[in-house]
Scaffold this active site. Structure first.
Site: not given
Length: 827
Positions: A7, A84, A293, A295
């Site tokens: 990303e 996501e 991570y 989230r």
């Protein structure tokens, strides 16, 4: 050749270094496609077919990915390990399939930390794309689109001044408005407490009255000054000795490592970070490979991380701080998805990181994760009762002693509510001791309304209700601010009039869709989709079957009918009871017209029914608690009046030409204006002292453009009214110097960044700044102007890095402003 898609560009460079030759790693810069913001992007009549469009600012990146994919043998989709991230991988795959550039071998890998071991291990465990997660993403995106693009046009046409509405944001706004209603209807109750100060062996302590004349003294028992004075006299007359000492040991366990929401809450409490800023900084720490991570709503750590934490504890402390068995945690949050680890450092041997906000947030994550595996604290709570010789009065003192700090030696969790005063130190007392009485006090109190939501407490409440997801909280709160439905004062949310009106409209006409239970049930159904237990189009069909007819029914109503219904719904707030008991709807101007809610070009307002003969109007909400009910000046004491004039509220001392006036700054709530505040405002300008270099005075004051410093014709802007009264000489000299260095004239200010986003791959810190020609991003070397219309507070690190790199590739920018060379006149 294997093409790996991640990303962010920061991750791309790191991961390419880990994987070595034969791999090409490119970044998608987040989502590459979205639904076009227009009607028809989701078609309920065609099984909710969704029309996706490549985001204009991602076209260049997609071309680069497509070009590389054409020559690749394998495509490895390595985006973030959540719903996501799965959706971004799916979008990239679908774009490449449409361009006939999709390699035959497509793999999906996920890793929870950007370390060499985590990345290489993930590459050895590829899988296919998770269609259930993708379906859940599509369902959520379609729901948000259908709600937004159905409700917003209704709001624009039926509700003056309204902007738009969102599925989850509207529910969060309702929480803020509901809390404000609780505050407005709250009626404070007077009560008094009586306490005595004692001293024993040089150690002072305080005991409060808990019994008088055989009657138990509760919190609200003493309700007036007369009773309080009588109780105080009884305590002063008594000779007290210790009648009982009770000691109770207890243990306090450490909190679990951070989830997304608890990180946002604790960063707000301890560091003062907004949720959006916390996530930007955490993103940078994750991309640097420093934390896992960010989230997640999982609360446990991987076994190897637990082992590393226990080893780090043993190295830092003695063996007593390491519990016999590792600790395991289970989330208490509603609808928690514990597929990932909690947020933790990737290396427990590294206790410090970077600098600035990155270092502060990393230390918070590190300490919380390490403390979660430490031993419980052991404490002792002591309760001492003292009685006078006659047995008429009984006093009680409480305190606690830390016998063994355990995890508290490293970390103690913050709280939003007031904590019990039981942590005071107590001297060693035995039954029969007679400590020296050093004074007795009777103190007046008033019961307090529930506090307004802070970012931390609102996030906590959303999580408790099961509304939204950890990754959405920051954007939810930012959207409410951007739409100006709420304002933030002293770190607390206050609903604006537009926010109250929208909430009232939705509660009156779409009550089900802004109810807390329904929104939480919808989250559970989305979880069922991601778990493969519910078909995504069926979920949308069940929703749309009820929502569409309701929306059509409201759209058919006339604006006047909507306004009338809202007038009735909001009547208790718009027309509060009057002190004289008269009809609160009677016009105070003409005396016989009736007040009612009206809609106009610039929003809602209240007007008299006798218009145009009577032109009385009042701003929407003026009759409510926030607007105040007083029409005349308010006497603050010492000859100072609080008045409202053409340009807003102000304070005034004196009369006529000799009167001195001072406007109330916007960052001071009207309810907080008392005699002390008024006197400070009227005393301005405040002289701080003589400048150490020039000897000329430095003053602080409030002008047309806000609070500022002045010295010898030079000025520097201050951030708040509080700084006018608090800024000292050192800070004043520094601010004036910074303003001068920034080239500011008059109102020039020291250039503070709008936001600090994190580290550029080159190691420099990336900031968002406000410049003479608009906002820009900078890594200290290269400045890149933000695209027209871009929100400087909403930009993320990836986008900023891309803009800076593109600017750097074009070479140095030409200096703006300078004099152009003169042209020779044509003969």
């Amino acid at each position: 050749m294997k093409l790996v898609v991640v990303e962010s560009p920061a991750k791309a460079k790191t991961i390419e270094k880990y994987l070595g030759p034969g791999h090409r790693v490119l970044a998608s810069f987040g989502h590459v496609r979205d639904l076009p913001p227009k009607d028809g992007s989701v078609d309920p009549d065609a099984a909710f077919e969704m029309l996706w469009q490549v985001s204009p600012d991602r076209a260049k990146q997609l071309r680069a990915i497509t070009d590389e994919a054409k020559g690749a043998d394998t495509l490895i989709l390595a985006t973030d390990p959540d719903r996501e991230g799965e959706a971004i991988s799916w979008h990239v795959q679908e774009v490449l399939r449409g361009k006939k550039a999709l390699p035959a071998d497509v793999r999906r890998v996920t890793f929870n930390a950007i370390t060499k071991s985590a990345v290489t291990e993930a590459m050895g465990k590829p899988r296919a794309l998770d269609t259930d997660l993708i379906d859940a993403y599509r369902a959520r995106r379609a729901l948000d689109y259908l709600v937004g693009f159905t409700l917003s046009p209704i709001l624009w046409r039926k509700l003056p001044g309204a902007k738009s509405a969102g599925r989850v944001q509207s529910v969060a706004l309702r929480l803020i408005v509901d809390r404000e209603r609780e505050i407005e209807i709250f009626r404070p109750q007077e009560y008094w407490s009586v306490s005595a100060s004692f001293e024993s062996a040089g150690q002072p302590f305080t005991a409060r009255l808990v019994q008088l004349d055989g009657k138990k003294i509760e919190r609200l028992t003493i309700g007036n000054k007369g009773d309080a004075d009588a109780a105080k006299a009884a305590v002063e007359a008594g000779r007290f000795s210790v009648s009982s000492v009770e000691t109770k040991p207890f243990a306090k366990n450490p909190p679990p490592p951070f989830t997304t929401s608890t990180l946002q809450q604790e960063a707000a409490r301890k560091l003062g970070f907004a949720a959006s800023h916390t996530m930007r900084v955490a993103q940078g720490l994750y991309e640097e490979g420093l934390i896992t991570y960010m989230r997640t709503d999982g609360v446990d750590m991987a076994p190897e991380a637990v082992s590393a934490a226990r080893k780090a504890i043993a190295n830092r402390y003695d063996a007593g701080y390491v519990p016999d068995k590792p600790r395991h945690y289970t989330s208490k949050a509603k609808n928690a998805q514990e597929a990932h680890e909690a947020i933790r450092p990737t290396d427990f041997d590294r206790a410090k990181a970077a600098s600035g906000d990155h270092a502060r947030l990393y230390e918070l994550v590190y300490n919380r994760a390490l403390a979660s595996q430490m031993a419980s604290a052991r404490l002792e709570r002591t309760t001492v009762e003292l009685s006078d010789g006659t047995g008429r009065a009984v006093l009680r003192a409480t305190g606690q002693v830390v016998l063994f700090p355990g995890f508290m030696a490293l970390y103690d969790e913050g709280r939003d509510d007031a904590q019990d005063e039981e942590s005071a130190r107590m001297p060693l007392l035995r039954e029969g001791d007679a400590p020296a009485n050093t004074g007795v006090e009777a103190t007046q109190h008033f019961t307090q309304p529930p506090p307004r939501y802070s970012e931390a407490s609102l996030v906590k409440r959303l999580e408790e209700l099961g509304i939204g997801r950890p990754s959405t909280y920051a954007s939810i709160l930012q959207t409410l601010k951007d739409r100006e439905y709420v304002r933030v004062d002293k770190a607390r949310f206050i609903p604006e009039e537009s926010g109250r009106l929208v909430t009232a409209f939705l509660e009156r006409f779409f009550e089900r869709y802004v109810s807390y239970d329904y929104t939480a049930e919808l989250e559970e159904e989305l979880d069922d989709v991601s778990g493969g237990r519910l078909e995504w189009q069926k979920l949308l069909d069940m929703f749309w079957r009820d929502f569409k007819p309701k929306a059509g029914e409201v759209m058919e109503q006339k604006p006047s009918e909507i306004t009338q219904a809202l007038d009735e719904f909001l009547a208790p707030w718009l027309y509060p009871p009057r002190e004289d008991g008269s009809d609160q709807r009677i016009c105070p101007n003409c005396g016989n017209g009736r007040l009612s809610l009206r809609g106009g070009k610039f929003g809602a307002f209240v007007a008299c029914s006798n218009y145009p003969e009577c032109r009385y109007t009042q701003k929407f909400g003026q009759g409510g608690a926030e607007g105040g009910a007083s029409d005349g000046p308010q006497d603050l004491g010492e000859g100072i009046l609080l008045k409202t004039g053409r340009f807003g509220p102000y304070v005034e001392r004196g009369e006529g030409k000799d009167a001195k006036r001072a406007s109330i700054p916007k960052d001071i709530p009207l309810d907080d204006v008392n005699l002390e505040v008024a006197e400070r405002l009227l005393s301005l300008p405040r002289e701080i002292g003589a400048h150490p270099e020039t000897g000329e005075p430095i003053t602080a004051s409030i002008g047309r453009y806000g609070p500022y410093l002045a010295h010898n014709g030079k000025y520097a802007k201050l951030a708040s009214t509080a700084e006018v009264f608090e800024t000292g000489m050192n800070a004043a000299v520094a601010k004036l110097a910074d303003a001068a260095a920034g080239g500011g004239r008059g109102r020039g200010a020291a250039r503070e960044p709008i936001a600090v986003l994190g580290k550029h791959p080159n190691g420099n810190e990336v900031k968002v700044m406000e410049g003479r020609y608009g906002p820009y991003v900078s890594d200290g070397t290269t400045h890149a102007t933000l695209p027209k219309g871009a929100d400087p507070k909403g930009i993320v690190l990836d986008e900023a890095v891309r803009l800076i790199d593109e600017r750097a590739a074009k070479g140095p920018a030409k200096k703006k402003g300078g004099r152009k060379p003169a042209r020779k006149k044509a003969k």
